[in-house]
Design a protein around this motif. Sequence first.
Motif, PDB file in Angstrom:
ATOM      1  N   PHE A   6       1.016  -1.240  -0.259  1.00 26.92           N
ATOM      2  CA  PHE A   6      -0.347  -0.147   0.536  1.00 26.92           C
ATOM      3  C   PHE A   6       0.913   0.931  -0.083  1.00 26.92           C
ATOM      4  N   ILE A   7       1.277   1.620  -1.106  1.00 23.89           N
ATOM      5  CA  ILE A   7       1.262   3.340  -1.483  1.00 23.89           C
ATOM      6  C   ILE A   7       0.429   4.466  -1.397  1.00 23.89           C
ATOM      7  N   ASP A   8       0.579   5.737  -0.663  1.00 22.77           N
ATOM      8  CA  ASP A   8      -0.438   6.433  -0.861  1.00 22.77           C
ATOM      9  C   ASP A   8       0.956   8.218  -1.036  1.00 22.77           C
ATOM     10  N   TYR A   9       1.499   7.398  -1.614  1.00 23.92           N
ATOM     11  CA  TYR A   9       2.563   9.268  -1.550  1.00 23.92           C
ATOM     12  C   TYR A   9       3.950   8.979  -2.760  1.00 23.92           C
ATOM     13  N   VAL A  10       3.991   9.628  -3.481  1.00 23.78           N
ATOM     14  CA  VAL A  10       4.810   9.433  -4.752  1.00 23.78           C
ATOM     15  C   VAL A  10       5.112  11.073  -5.023  1.00 23.78           C
ATOM     16  N   LYS A  11       6.480  11.312  -5.474  1.00 20.49           N
ATOM     17  CA  LYS A  11       6.572  12.184  -5.874  1.00 20.49           C
ATOM     18  C   LYS A  11       7.489  12.039  -7.291  1.00 20.49           C
ATOM     19  N   PHE A  12       7.556  12.402  -8.326  1.00 19.93           N
ATOM     20  CA  PHE A  12       8.258  12.428  -9.499  1.00 19.93           C
ATOM     21  C   PHE A  12       8.286  13.630 -10.467  1.00 19.93           C
ATOM     22  N   CYS A  13       9.199  13.385 -11.339  1.00 22.27           N
ATOM     23  CA  CYS A  13       9.631  14.542 -12.649  1.00 22.27           C
ATOM     24  C   CYS A  13       9.162  14.347 -13.780  1.00 22.27           C
ATOM     25  N   LEU A  56      -7.783   0.183  -9.799  1.00 24.44           N
ATOM     26  CA  LEU A  56      -6.717   0.041  -8.008  1.00 24.44           C
ATOM     27  C   LEU A  56      -6.809   0.777  -7.405  1.00 24.44           C
ATOM     28  N   TRP A  57      -5.956   0.531  -6.171  1.00 23.75           N
ATOM     29  CA  TRP A  57      -6.455   0.807  -4.635  1.00 23.75           C
ATOM     30  C   TRP A  57      -5.178   1.721  -4.448  1.00 23.75           C
ATOM     31  N   THR A  58      -3.658   0.638  -4.734  1.00 21.23           N
ATOM     32  CA  THR A  58      -2.925   2.110  -4.334  1.00 21.23           C
ATOM     33  C   THR A  58      -1.795   2.697  -5.137  1.00 21.23           C
ATOM     34  N   LEU A  59      -1.137   3.461  -5.087  1.00 21.86           N
ATOM     35  CA  LEU A  59       0.082   4.133  -6.110  1.00 21.86           C
ATOM     36  C   LEU A  59       1.350   2.993  -6.322  1.00 21.86           C
ATOM     37  N   LEU A  60       1.288   1.493  -5.771  1.00 23.57           N
ATOM     38  CA  LEU A  60       2.471   0.945  -6.014  1.00 23.57           C
ATOM     39  C   LEU A  60       3.047   0.757  -6.840  1.00 23.57           C
ATOM     40  N   HIS A  61       2.386   0.879  -8.457  1.00 22.85           N
ATOM     41  CA  HIS A  61       2.665   0.802  -9.637  1.00 22.85           C
ATOM     42  C   HIS A  61       4.324   2.136  -9.793  1.00 22.85           C
ATOM     43  N   LEU A  62       4.390   3.028  -8.825  1.00 26.02           N
ATOM     44  CA  LEU A  62       4.594   4.425  -9.658  1.00 26.02           C
ATOM     45  C   LEU A  62       5.426   4.545  -8.704  1.00 26.02           C
ATOM     46  N   LYS A  63       6.024   3.595  -7.838  1.00 22.81           N
ATOM     47  CA  LYS A  63       6.543   3.545  -6.298  1.00 22.81           C
ATOM     48  C   LYS A  63       8.421   4.054  -7.125  1.00 22.81           C
ATOM     49  N   TYR A  64       8.413   3.814  -8.101  1.00 18.10           N
ATOM     50  CA  TYR A  64       9.830   3.396  -8.518  1.00 18.10           C
ATOM     51  C   TYR A  64       9.976   4.632  -9.774  1.00 18.10           C
ATOM     52  N   LYS A  65       9.244   5.122 -10.248  1.00 16.54           N
ATOM     53  CA  LYS A  65       9.418   5.609 -11.720  1.00 16.54           C
ATOM     54  C   LYS A  65       9.417   7.569 -11.687  1.00 16.54           C
ATOM     55  N   LYS A  66      10.345   7.191 -10.862  1.00 14.80           N
ATOM     56  CA  LYS A  66      10.958   9.293 -10.945  1.00 14.80           C
ATOM     57  C   LYS A  66      11.428   9.844 -11.920  1.00 14.80           C
ATOM     58  N   HIS A  67      10.717   9.421 -13.082  1.00 17.45           N
ATOM     59  CA  HIS A  67      10.696  10.475 -14.119  1.00 17.45           C
ATOM     60  C   HIS A  67       9.599  10.247 -15.365  1.00 17.45           C
ATOM     61  N   VAL A  68       8.951  10.620 -15.544  1.00 15.42           N
ATOM     62  CA  VAL A  68       8.254  10.281 -16.981  1.00 15.42           C
ATOM     63  C   VAL A  68       8.397  11.205 -17.710  1.00 15.42           C
ATOM     64  N   ILE A  91      -0.428   7.887 -17.360  1.00 13.44           N
ATOM     65  CA  ILE A  91      -0.635   7.438 -16.185  1.00 13.44           C
ATOM     66  C   ILE A  91      -2.015   6.709 -14.979  1.00 13.44           C
ATOM     67  N   GLU A  92      -2.149   5.782 -15.435  1.00 10.16           N
ATOM     68  CA  GLU A  92      -3.905   5.380 -14.053  1.00 10.16           C
ATOM     69  C   GLU A  92      -3.624   5.572 -13.085  1.00 10.16           C
ATOM     70  N   VAL A  93      -4.155   6.410 -12.059  1.00 10.15           N
ATOM     71  CA  VAL A  93      -4.029   6.451 -10.601  1.00 10.15           C
ATOM     72  C   VAL A  93      -5.349   5.778 -10.253  1.00 10.15           C
ATOM     73  N   PRO A  94      -4.790   5.425  -8.753  1.00 15.36           N
ATOM     74  CA  PRO A  94      -6.631   4.996  -8.771  1.00 15.36           C
ATOM     75  C   PRO A  94      -7.584   6.436  -7.678  1.00 15.36           C
ATOM     76  N   LEU A  95      -8.949   6.000  -8.083  1.00 12.64           N
ATOM     77  CA  LEU A  95      -9.386   7.188  -7.588  1.00 12.64           C
ATOM     78  C   LEU A  95      -9.563   7.828  -6.145  1.00 12.64           C
ATOM     79  N   GLY A  96      -8.865   9.539  -6.248  1.00  8.41           N
ATOM     80  CA  GLY A  96      -9.422   9.676  -4.928  1.00  8.41           C
ATOM     81  C   GLY A  96      -7.794  10.306  -4.740  1.00  8.41           C
ATOM     82  N   THR A  97      -6.804  10.075  -5.912  1.00  5.30           N
ATOM     83  CA  THR A  97      -5.488  10.590  -5.811  1.00  5.30           C
ATOM     84  C   THR A  97      -5.821  12.145  -6.577  1.00  5.30           C
ATOM     85  N   VAL A  98      -5.112  12.419  -5.792  1.00  5.29           N
ATOM     86  CA  VAL A  98      -4.701  14.145  -5.928  1.00  5.29           C
ATOM     87  C   VAL A  98      -3.368  14.093  -6.038  1.00  5.29           C
TER      88      VAL A  98
END
Length: 330
Positions: A6-13, A56-68, A91-98
């Motif tokens: 369960f990942i609910d926070y990611v940061k990327f370029c 989707l229920w989590t941002l796990l698939h974006l955890k290691y994506k640092k550059h898009v 980029i597909e994201v779960p509902l409720g993503t800000v």
Amino acid sequence: MSSSNFIDYVKFCSRSGSGGNGAVHFRREKHVPKGGPDGGNGGRGGHIILKGNAQLWTLLHLKYKKHVIASNGEVGGKSRSTGADGEDIIIEVPLGTVARNAETNEKLFEITEDGEERVLTPGGRGGLGNENFKTATNQTPRFAQPGEPGLEEWIILELKVLADVGLVGFPNAGKSTLLSVLSAAKPEIADYPFTTLVPNLGVVSYRDYKSFVMADIPGIIEGASEGKGLGIRFLRHIERNSILLFLIPADADDIKKEYDILLEELKKYNPELLDKERLLAISKSDLLDEELKKEMAQVLPEGIPYHFISSITQQGLTELKDTIWKSLNS
């Protein structure tokens, strides 16, 4: 939904594509030696787009994506042909993503519907070809417009769990046990604080094949809104819930005091949370007899519907679900 997944926070370029340059070209045909300008426009640079996905229920698939990075638009061609647009990155994201700008913390938008698409970082516009600059006094312009550069920005994605009912309480109040009894969810349960480190969702069945979604949110401690304990990691998940179900154990030293502390932490984090519908459940009530319940009812917080429940004996759970359903549909 294990804590490792369960990942609910990611940061990327996020870097969109640059627009293609407009073309400088003149018609040159066998019988038209001086045909005039016909340079086409450059293509648009690729967008970075967020798309809601209810599966989707989590941002796990974006955890290691640092550059898009999106591709650039193509340059314009002859015969007024427009260059191809750069390919968009979706980029597909779960509902409720800000989505937020990482530097200013400005909220850009929120994805709340399945299939909803929002442009996160727009691509640069393509430049105009020399055909667009022909005038009565300059019929052979030998210049064209360059394409706009793409944008590069650091983006934060935060997930706010979407649920009808959010369980609010101190650590070890029995929230995970209640969710496991009411639904098919299997959260980790143990007799020590902070067993729940991530939100757990469960679908609660109701009468006539109806259902609602309940979220077990990690426990609050006093000072959580200032970052103590698990801090504000979990508080954003409460913002998306329609009803807040406060869960306080029957063996608490002072039920009203615990309720007031929980309410104060929510108020400090976001005063608008106090506008939500609130219910109170006294858990572990199998320890109480009827006379003790009557005595405790006299000192419970005023103006909030309450139920004495027990997840072990399932006492009061049907009445609690009735109250929740009525509140959701009032």
